[in-house]
Design a protein around this motif. Structure first.
Motif, PDB file in Angstrom:
ATOM      1  N   THR A  76      41.362  12.605  36.739  1.00 14.79           N
ATOM      2  CA  THR A  76      42.606  13.733  37.686  1.00 14.79           C
ATOM      3  C   THR A  76      41.874  13.363  39.165  1.00 14.79           C
ATOM      4  O   THR A  76      42.719  13.599  40.009  1.00 14.79           O
ATOM      5  N   TRP A  97      49.182  16.727  35.683  1.00 17.61           N
ATOM      6  CA  TRP A  97      49.081  17.607  34.714  1.00 17.61           C
ATOM      7  C   TRP A  97      49.210  18.994  35.202  1.00 17.61           C
ATOM      8  O   TRP A  97      49.765  19.968  34.650  1.00 17.61           O
ATOM      9  N   PHE A 143      38.396  20.567  27.693  1.00 11.93           N
ATOM     10  CA  PHE A 143      39.298  20.478  26.536  1.00 11.93           C
ATOM     11  C   PHE A 143      38.497  20.389  25.241  1.00 11.93           C
ATOM     12  O   PHE A 143      37.484  19.499  25.397  1.00 11.93           O
ATOM     13  N   ASP A 166      42.289  10.683  27.876  1.00  9.95           N
ATOM     14  CA  ASP A 166      40.855  10.894  28.127  1.00  9.95           C
ATOM     15  C   ASP A 166      40.200  11.916  27.070  1.00  9.95           C
ATOM     16  O   ASP A 166      38.955  11.747  26.447  1.00  9.95           O
ATOM     17  N   GLN A 167      40.754  12.808  26.743  1.00  8.09           N
ATOM     18  CA  GLN A 167      40.388  13.915  25.669  1.00  8.09           C
ATOM     19  C   GLN A 167      40.169  13.204  24.408  1.00  8.09           C
ATOM     20  O   GLN A 167      38.979  13.392  23.626  1.00  8.09           O
ATOM     21  N   THR A 207      37.702  17.869  34.981  1.00  7.43           N
ATOM     22  CA  THR A 207      38.539  19.001  35.842  1.00  7.43           C
ATOM     23  C   THR A 207      38.866  20.352  35.133  1.00  7.43           C
ATOM     24  O   THR A 207      38.648  21.413  35.694  1.00  7.43           O
ATOM     25  N   GLY A 208      39.215  20.009  34.043  1.00  7.43           N
ATOM     26  CA  GLY A 208      39.552  21.261  33.076  1.00  7.43           C
ATOM     27  C   GLY A 208      38.477  21.120  31.923  1.00  7.43           C
ATOM     28  O   GLY A 208      37.431  20.459  32.106  1.00  7.43           O
ATOM     29  N   ARG A 234      45.643  12.779  31.102  1.00  7.66           N
ATOM     30  CA  ARG A 234      46.838  12.870  30.406  1.00  7.66           C
ATOM     31  C   ARG A 234      48.080  13.521  30.946  1.00  7.66           C
ATOM     32  O   ARG A 234      47.923  14.185  32.020  1.00  7.66           O
ATOM     33  N   GLU A 235      49.391  13.357  30.458  1.00  9.13           N
ATOM     34  CA  GLU A 235      50.477  14.287  30.802  1.00  9.13           C
ATOM     35  C   GLU A 235      50.881  13.761  32.448  1.00  9.13           C
ATOM     36  O   GLU A 235      52.217  14.353  32.497  1.00  9.13           O
ATOM     37  N   TYR A 246      52.580  21.965  32.123  1.00  7.41           N
ATOM     38  CA  TYR A 246      51.621  21.193  31.762  1.00  7.41           C
ATOM     39  C   TYR A 246      52.032  19.680  31.192  1.00  7.41           C
ATOM     40  O   TYR A 246      51.544  18.607  31.698  1.00  7.41           O
TER      41      TYR A 246
END
Ligand code: G3P
Length: 497
Positions: free
Chosen positions: A12, A102, A269, A244-245, A266-267, A82-83, A134
């Motif tokens: 990200t 995302w 998961f 990535d997750q 960044t987040g 992702r997303e 999201y």
């Protein structure tokens, strides 16, 4: 001459190129940040060409500074935020709008409208996701609705859509391959995760023409070769891709049903492998594809998605200028014994699992005249651990599996205070691997399997070594009363709208 796998980790906030040797060890890492744009409150955008240049820059510095030649690269694995959505012109290769990230909330109104039409169940049943800004689907719709002439061009088959993996493979292959993998497709809100195909009904609802969608391929396969002008004169196989997750789940060697990991990027998961059957959550998690190594055959995962983790530490650093480097947060946090009852709810872009509330915003609770910067920083770090406990509790209820050990990875796991507090607040062992870059390792592993660099999963398993285990050292009463405080804080933040 010795061969290597090059992993491109397009995250990200930064892009990285990481070289792995045959033992799954990191030989060289190059990293570059790229600009973020916040055109309106709650919107997060990037520029697809700036992402692409950052990727070219990290490839160049990796190859020029490691001493490894382009001809020694056996394959490239790609992993990505992702997303996040790019729409570009098939002929010119130019994006028609910024990348919608995302985290961006600009499709909240579209989502509200879809929910009003009672469509949540249809999306959930088919995609394993729920209607939330999201995911990619409403972002594509937003671009087609807002960019002049975009819908007409898309209908004429002149525009292409991709998540970042697709964009990078298209660019690296000189526009030859327009593909994505199962994991990235499963985050779009347009892909049927049971039938493994783009879903016509959902595409109709969103008004997205099928002609702009990439072909969905296994996560480990040679999709194309690099064009020589983008890769130092070499045609290297682009041999693996995963969000990535999911790449981190694979990199952590969570190959078996019931195995889980938590990534602090960044987040934050958490994904649990649920084997070849998708598990539907009753506690606010989502169902997603973990990976597919062969055509038509996938593994599924349950996922808890926390939108703000490392970005809260970045906010303390850049927004509030509380310290110079993210790692300083540990020293500040340990200068006080506790937060003295201060709680921070980092709902900067709403809350994901298990709350799914787009409108809630960040909040601090329990401030007194005695609150110091140290308490503030500690409360922010603790919030990462509390959010993880929320998700872990949901995962244990959905799966019926009690998790005694949590495997962790991502930048923030170097923070020993955070890892110890995480273990304390979960009452579980937290296990940190020797290679923290498990996301990049996962993508490298997928590519390495496809080109025969590594033989099989058993060989990959031997790459995973634990560097340190954190054991819970907090008594039950303290743990539960701290966590109660967090629950009150989250619900108070959600009530304030
Ligand atoms: O779903 C978003 C996720 O893929 C972003 O990952 O590592 O950039 O926080 P990261």
């Amino acid at each position: 001459m010795e061969k290597y796998i090059l992993s491109l980790d397009q995250g990200t906030t930064s892009s990285r190129a990481i070289l792995f040797n045959r033992n799954g060890e990191i030989v060289y890492t190059a990293q570059q940040e790229f600009p973020q744009y916040f055109p309106h409150p709650g919107w997060v955008e990037q520029n697809a060409n700036e992402i692409w240049s950052s990727i070219l820059a990290v490839i160049a510095s990796c190859l020029s500074e490691s001493g490894v030649k382009a001809s020694q690269i056996a394959g490239i694995g790609i992993t990505n935020q992702r997303e996040t959505v790019v729409v570009w012109d098939k002929e010119t290769g130019l994006p028609v709008y910024n990348v919608i990230v995302w985290q961006s909330r600009q499709t909240a109104d579209i989502c509200e409208e879809l929910k009003k039409q009672d469509l949540n169940d249809v999306f959930r049943r088919k995609t394993g996701l729920l209607i939330d800004p999201y995911f990619s689907g409403t972002k594509v719709k937003w671009i087609l609705d807002h960019v002049e002439g975009a819908r007409e061009k898309a209908e004429r088959g002149e525009l292409l859509f991709g998540t970042i993996d697709t964009w990078l493979i298209w660019k690296l292959s000189g526009g030859k391959a327009h593909v994505t993998d199962y994991t990235n497709a499963s985050r779009t809100l347009m892909y049927n995760i049971h039938e493994l195909k783009w879903d016509e009904e959902l595409l109709d609802i969103l008004g997205v023409p099928q002609s702009m969608l990439p072909q969905v391929r296994p996560s480990s396969e040679v999709y194309a070769h690099t064009v020589d002008y983008h890769f130092f004169g070499q045609n290297v196989p682009i041999a693996g891709a995963a969000g990535d997750q999911q790449a981190a789940l694979f990199g952590q060697a969570c190959y078996d049903k019931g195995m889980a990991k938590n990534t602090y990027g960044t987040g934050c998961f958490m994904l649990m492998n649920t084997g070849d059957q998708p598990v539907e959550s009753e506690h606010g998690l989502i169902t997603t594809i973990a990976w597919g190594l062969e055509e038509g055959k996938v593994q599924y995962a349950l996922e808890g998605s926390i939108f703000v983790a490392g970005s809260a530490i970045q906010w303390l650093r850049d927004g509030l200028r509380m310290f110079k480097e993210a790692k300083d947060s540990e020293a500040y946090a340990t200068r006080v014994e506790s937060t003295d009852g201060v709680y921070m709810v980092p709902a900067f872009v709403g809350l994901g699992s298990p709350y799914w509330d787009s409108d809630v915003r960040g909040a601090m609770f329990g401030l007194t005249r005695g609150t110091t910067k140290e308490h503030f920083i500690r409360a922010t770090l603790e919030a990462l651990a509390y959010q993880t406990r929320d998700v872990l509790a949901a995962m244990e209820s959905d799966s019926g599996i009690k998790m005694k050990t949590l495997k962790v990875d991502g930048g923030a796991v170097l923070n020993n205070f955070l890892m110890q507090f995480q273990s304390d607040i979960l009452g579980s062992v937290v296990e940190r691997p020797a290679v923290h870059e498990t996301t990049a390792l996962g993508a490298a592993s997928l590519a390495g399997l496809a080109v025969g660099f590594w033989k099989d999963i058993d060989e990959l398993r031997s790459h995973m070594k634990v560097e340190r285990s954190f054991e819970p050292a907090m008594d039950e009463n303290t743990r539960e009363s701290l966590y109660d405080g967090w629950k009150k804080a989250v619900h108070a933040a959600m009530a304030f709208k």
